[in-house]
Scaffold this active site. Structure first.
Site, short mmCIF file in Angstrom:
data_model
loop_
_atom_site.label_atom_id
_atom_site.label_comp_id
_atom_site.label_asym_id
_atom_site.label_seq_id
_atom_site.Cartn_x
_atom_site.Cartn_y
_atom_site.Cartn_z
N LYS A 78 0.85 -1.20 0.00
CA LYS A 78 0.00 0.00 0.00
C LYS A 78 0.88 1.24 0.00
O LYS A 78 1.89 1.28 0.72
CB LYS A 78 -0.89 -0.03 1.25
N SER A 153 -9.81 1.35 2.57
CA SER A 153 -8.98 2.19 1.73
C SER A 153 -7.91 1.43 0.96
O SER A 153 -7.36 1.97 0.00
CB SER A 153 -8.30 3.27 2.59
N SER A 177 -9.68 -0.94 6.69
CA SER A 177 -9.11 -0.80 5.35
C SER A 177 -8.43 -2.03 4.77
O SER A 177 -8.16 -2.06 3.58
CB SER A 177 -8.11 0.35 5.33
N1 GLN Z 1 -13.23 3.63 6.22
C1 GLN Z 1 -12.24 3.95 7.23
C2 GLN Z 1 -11.98 5.44 7.23
O1 GLN Z 1 -12.20 6.04 6.21
C3 GLN Z 1 -11.02 3.14 6.92
C4 GLN Z 1 -9.77 3.68 7.48
C5 GLN Z 1 -8.62 2.74 7.42
O2 GLN Z 1 -8.73 1.62 7.88
N2 GLN Z 1 -7.49 3.21 6.93
O3 GLN Z 1 -11.57 5.97 8.22
#
Ligand code: GLN
Length: 476
Positions: A78, A153, A177
């Site tokens: 990532k 994400s 995410s």
């Molecule tokens: N949907 C979560 C957010 O937008 C995911 C965040 C993450 O795990 N990086 O905060």
């Protein structure tokens, strides 16, 4: 089967028995990226030359009989995770030209074992999102249906693994995410306990939530990657010193007799898709057939988890992101004066969702509102943790869907941030509590979209989560 379609377990066996080389395996992944990335947009950076060079070195290691299960295996990372010498943007234009001088600890461990870094995955900018439509490098498309989101994400990582552009990926999970895109793309994603893996070199989003873990094609693969990643790190004071179990051995233990909790609140969530509910129930029945005891449990504070998450996370976010100002880090969009450098660089370098988080977080932390929002949310977080602690007196694991619905259309929720926040309803609570959870494939809807189920365990008990996930998983 093409080489790029192999799991780590299969690829590692093939490399050791010299059926093929790491160079050939890496080339197969690079070919797949060349063929598919334009459509899916899973990679921001592909490092062809570096990868082939590393593969050559890995082949030499294998010839000398050194290394481990990840030696010679191409993996993607990532883009919110630092990789030495390879651009790490966090999918933000403010870091468009950022080349980290060091590897994140977890990446260093894998590369030292001869892992082959193949490229950097697209993601929602700095991890902000659930659909991977908040990337400044364009949305990631779901390999199962290019009109649908990949989930976020870490959508680029999940899509790359699902589409066989790499053998596995390393991603970050602050509030879902890893698990969320894994479920929408039909692959396996583990969020380890907070502190199990070092976060040194992970671009911080919310420091009391952030974790780093693998996205793989099988649970057996997850165990192999965790074995290399896990453990304390002097460079991360929040990493724990607890001993790291032999995850691959833990997998093979029988699951008969384990108590599996079904939290009522998750199944009562409004907006749950019927096919998702049915596929999850089928997995619960499968566990019962395997000898598990199914117990209904209640986690009454679950209903506050998303509210708590979306106060605490933006608060920590707003503070962490302050370093990106065009001076200490990042592209400088003006040279006029200090105020202008700050405003122009941040205005051009962050997407809308990041700005929204900074505003929410700054507001929640401001002197007049701190007690009403941040402090209150922090207290409710303790109650959510207690909920889980109580539940784990009765059961060994909990099972829930990972997402209330399968992959949705690109653009469908893009203008409704609240609807996207609510997509996290199943993955948020474990993140708030800092406990481990895995998403494993549970089958597909009639229209061919993958659905995932989530197994949640008690703190530092990744072993039991992997064990149940393995028993449930569709792939060997
Ligand atoms: N949907 C979560 C957010 O937008 C995911 C965040 C993450 O795990 N990086 O905060």
């Amino acid at each position: 089967m093409n080489l790029n379609e192999l799991t780590i377990t299969q690829a590692s066996a093939g490399l050791k028995s010299r059926k093929f080389s790491s160079v050939e395996l890496t080339q197969a992944c690079l070919n797949r990226i060349a063929e598919r990335n334009e459509k899916i947009n899973a990679f921001i950076t592909v490092c062809d030359e570096l990868a082939l060079g590393e593969a050559k070195k890995a082949d030499e290691m294998i010839a000398r009989g050194v290394g481990g299960p990840l030696t010679g295996i191409p993996f993607a990372v990532k883009d919110a995770i630092c990789t030495a010498g390879v651009r790490s943007t966090g999918a933000a234009k403010i870091l468009d030209n950022y080349i980290a001088p060091y590897d994140a600890t977890v990446i260093r461990k894998i590369r030292e074992q001869g892992g082959v870094l193949i490229g950097k995955n697209n993601c929602d900018t700095f991890g902000h999102g659930s659909s991977n439509e908040n990337s400044m490098y364009g949305p990631v498309k779901n390999p199962h249906d290019l009109t649908k989101v990949a989930g976020g994400s870490s959508g680029g990582s999940a899509a790359a693994v699902a589409d066989n552009m790499c053998i596995y990926a390393i991603a970050e999970d602050t509030g879902g995410s890893i698990r969320y895109p894994a479920s929408l793309c039909g692959v396996v994603g583990l969020r380890p306990s907070f502190g199990r893996n070092s976060r040194y070199g992970i671009m911080p989003m919310a420091s009391s939530f952030d974790t780093v873990g693998p996205i793989t094609k099988s649970v057996a693969d997850t165990a192999l990657v965790m074995q290399t990643m896990a453990g304390s790190d002097p460079k991360d004071a929040t990493s724990v010193t607890a001993p790291v179990p032999e995850y691959s051995q833990e997998l093979t233990k029988p699951i008969a007799g384990l108590r599996v909790g079904v939290p009522q609140e998750y199944f009562a969530a409004s907006g749950m898709d019927k096919e998702v509910a049915d596929l999850t129930k089928a997995k619960i029945s499968a566990l019962e057939k395997l000898g598990c005891k199914i117990v209904e449990v209640s986690l009454p504070y679950t209903k506050y988890a998303i509210a708590v998450y979306y106060i605490l996370v933006p608060s920590e976010d707003s503070s962490n992101l302050a370093r990106l100002d065009g001076i200490r880090y990042g592209v400088r969009a003006s040279e006029k004066d200090l105020y202008d450098i700050y405003c122009q660089s941040r205005a051009a370098g962050f997407p809308e969702e990041v700005k929204r988080r900074i505003l929410i977080g700054t507001y929640a932390l401001s002197a007049g509102y701190y007690d009403a929002y941040y402090k209150k949310a922090a207290k409710v977080r303790t109650l959510i943790i207690k909920d889980f602690t109580e539940a784990f007196k009765e059961v060994d694991v909990l099972i829930t869907p990972t997402s209330p619905f399968p992959a949705f259309g690109l653009g469908e929720k893009a203008n409704d941030p609240l609807a996207l926040y609510l997509a996290d309803v199943m993955v948020g609570p474990a993140a708030v509590a800092g406990i481990p959870a895995i998403s494993v494939p549970a089958g597909k809807t009639k229209s061919g979209l993958p659905v995932g189920v989530q197994i949640i365990g008690s703190r530092l008990n990744e072993s039991v989560v992997l064990r149940v996930g393995h028993a449930l998983s569709l792939r060997a």
